[in-house]
Enzyme design. Structure first.
Site, short mmCIF file in Angstrom:
data_model
loop_
_atom_site.label_atom_id
_atom_site.label_comp_id
_atom_site.label_asym_id
_atom_site.label_seq_id
_atom_site.Cartn_x
_atom_site.Cartn_y
_atom_site.Cartn_z
N ASP A 366 101.37 -10.59 68.03
CA ASP A 366 102.78 -10.54 67.66
C ASP A 366 103.39 -11.94 67.77
OD1 ASP A 366 105.34 -9.01 67.22
OD2 ASP A 366 105.77 -9.86 69.20
N GLU A 403 100.43 -12.82 63.43
CA GLU A 403 101.70 -12.81 62.73
C GLU A 403 102.16 -14.26 62.76
OE1 GLU A 403 105.79 -10.19 62.79
OE2 GLU A 403 105.01 -10.90 64.70
#
Length: 723
Positions: A366, A403
């Protein structure tokens, strides 16, 4: 497991009184490694890093939910400290007991120190954390929070029969990823499972995943987080931390996804899930959050890193050079100091644990761009933690997906450090959304995205497998909602519809929200099939969001982070409807066909190579052969031929794809090759079962040199040799 030979009884006693006598918890100096609570035959070794602490007290609980510790042991800085690591071996401590720390040190926030001996702290390396007594508010304000604190749990991870299981190592080029939420997948009463919302409940639905054909599940954060945190109440509903993107324990499965109230069983339940998925040929990828922690900003709770060594674990800032506040590159209040050697060690140790001891197959990071920031906060050319993950022998065969952006504006699509890291390709998402929506002038970029985004990756010797192609993710509209809403509808979040992104590149097909108009609903289904087909015939690694295969809707809410309710839960009654089953059939056959046509979706870019029928590996067209119209600002159509150039095949497995995103029907020319004839495999405009052929006998031979594509549709042809 640490053997007793690592903590010999000949070591000097620390001199602590054994009170009360019945506990028989004798203390030895212990060892500085490994970090955390390591179970040995006759006790447990505890090791904790804190460079700036002046005093460390270990609290031991017979049960992690007990109000009072059975023993408080103040570590001796001469005998229980090696450089910056505090350690002790306690004989008699066993699996299942609770433990925590109180830590004292400088209380100078301007210098970055937030030590508070009144706060009870969990171990960053704990294999389980107990929230039975946890009250978040008590950790946010001054005062002793012993009776309302979290406690870590001593876990012996050695007792488990893996039955020969190992990570599957499915090649990235052959992967189809299914992003899903463990709880929401089965939590609805409609799921019919015995263990709804749990790791074990997911096991009960493996046949569904197997039938769909995905090769990997990517689990929204399944590591320990605070599910008790009520963010606000709105319309009588408690809004909570549902997604789980604020990690509490980096070595512990999330307790709310476990059936057992016994913390010692949580690792077993997670392992049972992994083993069962592996037996079905499905990999397990974890969504991990190392960019920030759940302690938030300067007003947030103190339960771990803040109280252990705040200036080591976080990026700090303040006026006049002070370190009173937190850099917030993440949008979550703080930023973890990933490239400090101790922060880097925690990340590497956590990843190795999940691979070696839990057999997971990979990780999605993330806001991964935070991992590229140095201790000053600036992006680094060779960030140590990213390259350590890249080159680590234990992690070498694990999938690593970034990400490649963060909340502070760092955007690294095509530039993320490292070589084998795959990236969520946000540029793929935006281009395909716009194209299917009907925006003109995108065909050059769409072609680049379908071809594996070589413009983004090939320049530094990366490959199509570095691109994770997705159209939707957990954060944003579902695929169906992309076709049903022009605007976000986030009122249920209690933030006045001000949260979530405003530009969704969506089109509601002429009506906002649910409607009874058959023409509109048929068009929406066609658009979903268009998205699906384009993604599955693109080079790169396709990622599907759970529920998109049956047109799951969130009612236009594009930021459902706080809803542990029907907005996010799978409705298995809807899955059983005829309409949903037709769409699931389409997705399932489409995935199977991608794997059948795998020679076109290798981990290599197109090279111009031709086969024995003189068909190159890719050739681009528009409605007219050899005229793609790259410079046409109004173009909404694209077609291309994929030649089967595999050395180990008969090279008859060629494809021709035609895409018409104009609103009216158009004639497309079909290329001719001597010795081959074309058969229709997919036409997204046709009703089921004619929309996709289940097998060779269902394919329709194309007799003409033209094909009329319905407006907003995709057609795929495959070749056969003429005999």
């Amino acid at each position: 497991m640490t053997s007793t030979s690592q903590v010999p009884v000949a070591q000097t006693l620390c001199g602590y009184p054994i009170e009360p006598p019945e506990t028989q918890l004798r203390c030895w100096s212990g060892t500085s490694h490994p970090f955390g609570a390591t179970v040995a035959d006759n006790g447990v070794n505890f090791a904790l890093y804190s460079a700036n602490a002046t005093a460390v007290t270990l609290l031991l609980f017979n049960g992690p939910g007990d109000e009072q510790p059975v023993r408080s042991i103040e570590l001796n800085s001469d005998k229980n400290r090696s450089f910056n690591i505090w350690h002790i071996f306690v004989e008699g401590v066993k699996h299942g007991m609770g433990y925590a720390y109180r830590i004292d040190g400088p209380q100078d926030q301007r210098s970055g120190h937030r030590f508070d001996p009144e706060k009870v702290l969990i171990d960053p390396y704990a294999r389980a954390n107990n929230l039975t007594r946890w009250k978040r508010g008590d950790a946010c304000v001054p005062g002793d929070n012993l009776t309302t604190s979290m406690r870590s749990v001593v876990i012996d991870t050695s007792d488990y029969d893996w039955e020969g299981d190992q990570p599957l190592q499915t090649p990235m080029a052959q992967s189809v990823i299914y992003e899903m939420h463990v709880g929401g997948f089965t939590k609805s009463p409609t799921s019919g499972v015995q263990n709804p919302g749990k790791f074990l409940g997911l096991i009960e639905k493996i046949p569904y995943l197997k039938n769909l054909g995905v090769t990997a599940v990517e689990l929204l954060p399944p590591l320990c987080f605070d599910h008790t945190d009520v963010l606000r109440e709105h319309d009588g509903k408690k809004l909570v931390n549902y997604w789980g993107y604020s990690t509490v324990g980096y070595f512990a499965p999330h307790q709310a996804y476990c059936v057992s109230d016994n913390d010692g069983q949580h690792i077993r339940e997670f392992r049972d899930m992994v083993k069962a998925l592996h037996k079905a040929g499905i990999e397990v990828i974890l969504d991990v959050v190392f960019n920030h922690t759940d302690e938030g900003n300067h007003q947030g709770p103190t339960f771990c890193f803040k109280g252990i060594d705040n200036s080591t674990y976080y990026y700090l800032t303040g006026a006049d050079g002070s370190k009173e506040f937190y850099y917030d590159y993440t949008g979550c209040g703080n930023t973890f100091n990933c490239n400090h050697p101790v922060g880097e060690k925690l990340i590497l140790d956590s990843l190795r644990f999940w691979v070696e001891e839990m057999h997971v197959d990979g990780f999605r990071f993330d806001e991964g761009s935070v991992l590229s920031r140095g201790e000053s906060g600036a992006p680094m050319e060779h960030p140590p933690v990213i390259w350590a993950i890249e080159l680590d022998d234990v992690l070498a065969k694990s999938k690593v997906i970034a990400e490649a952006w963060d909340a502070a504006g760092l955007y690294q699509i095509g530039y993320f450090p490292g070589a084998r890291w795959a990236e969520w390709n946000g540029k793929y998402r935006d281009a395909i959304r716009g194209f299917v929506k009907g925006d003109p002038g995108l065909i050059s970029e769409v072609a680049a995205r379908i071809a594996g985004s070589s413009d983004l990756y090939q320049w530094h010797r990366e490959e199509p497998v570095n691109s994770v192609n997705f159209i939707t993710a957990h954060d944003g509209f579902t695929l169906y909602d992309l076709t049903a809403y022009n605007e976000k509808h986030n009122w249920a979040n209690g933030e006045g519809n001000n949260d979530g992104v405003n530009d969704n590149v969506s089109w509601n097909c002429g009506f906002e929200g649910e409607c009874e108009d058959k023409w509109v609903n048929d068009l929406r289904s066609r658009q979903v099939k268009n998205f699906a087909t384009i993604m599955l015939i693109s080079k790169g690694v396709p990622m599907i969001v759970a529920g998109d295969e049956f047109k799951r809707s969130q009612g236009g809410n594009n930021n459902t982070y706080c809803h542990d309710n029907e907005i996010n839960w799978f409705d298995w009654n809807k899955i059983g409807s005829a309409d949903s089953q037709e769409m699931i059939r389409f997705w399932s056959l489409l995935i199977k066909k991608r794997l059948t046509f795998k020679s076109h979706f290798t981990g290599r870019y197109f090279s111009g190579k031709t086969n024995r029928f003189n068909i190159s590996d890719v050739h681009w067209h528009g409605p007219i052969i050899n005229q793609p119209g790259w410079n046409d600002p109004e173009a909404r159509c694209l077609s291309f031929t994929l030649g089967d150039t595999a050395e180990d095949s008969d090279q008859t497995n060629n494809l021709h794809v035609m895409m018409n995103m104009y609103w009216d029907g158009l004639d497309f020319e079909i290329p001719k090759f001597e010795g081959l004839e074309w058969y229709r495999v997919i036409d997204t405009s046709l009703p089921s079962p004619n929309d996709i052929a289940e097998g060779p006998n269902q394919m329709v031979k194309i007799e003409s040199d033209h094909y009329t594509l319905t407006g907003r549709s995709v057609v795929v042809l495959t070749s056969r040799e003429v005999h």
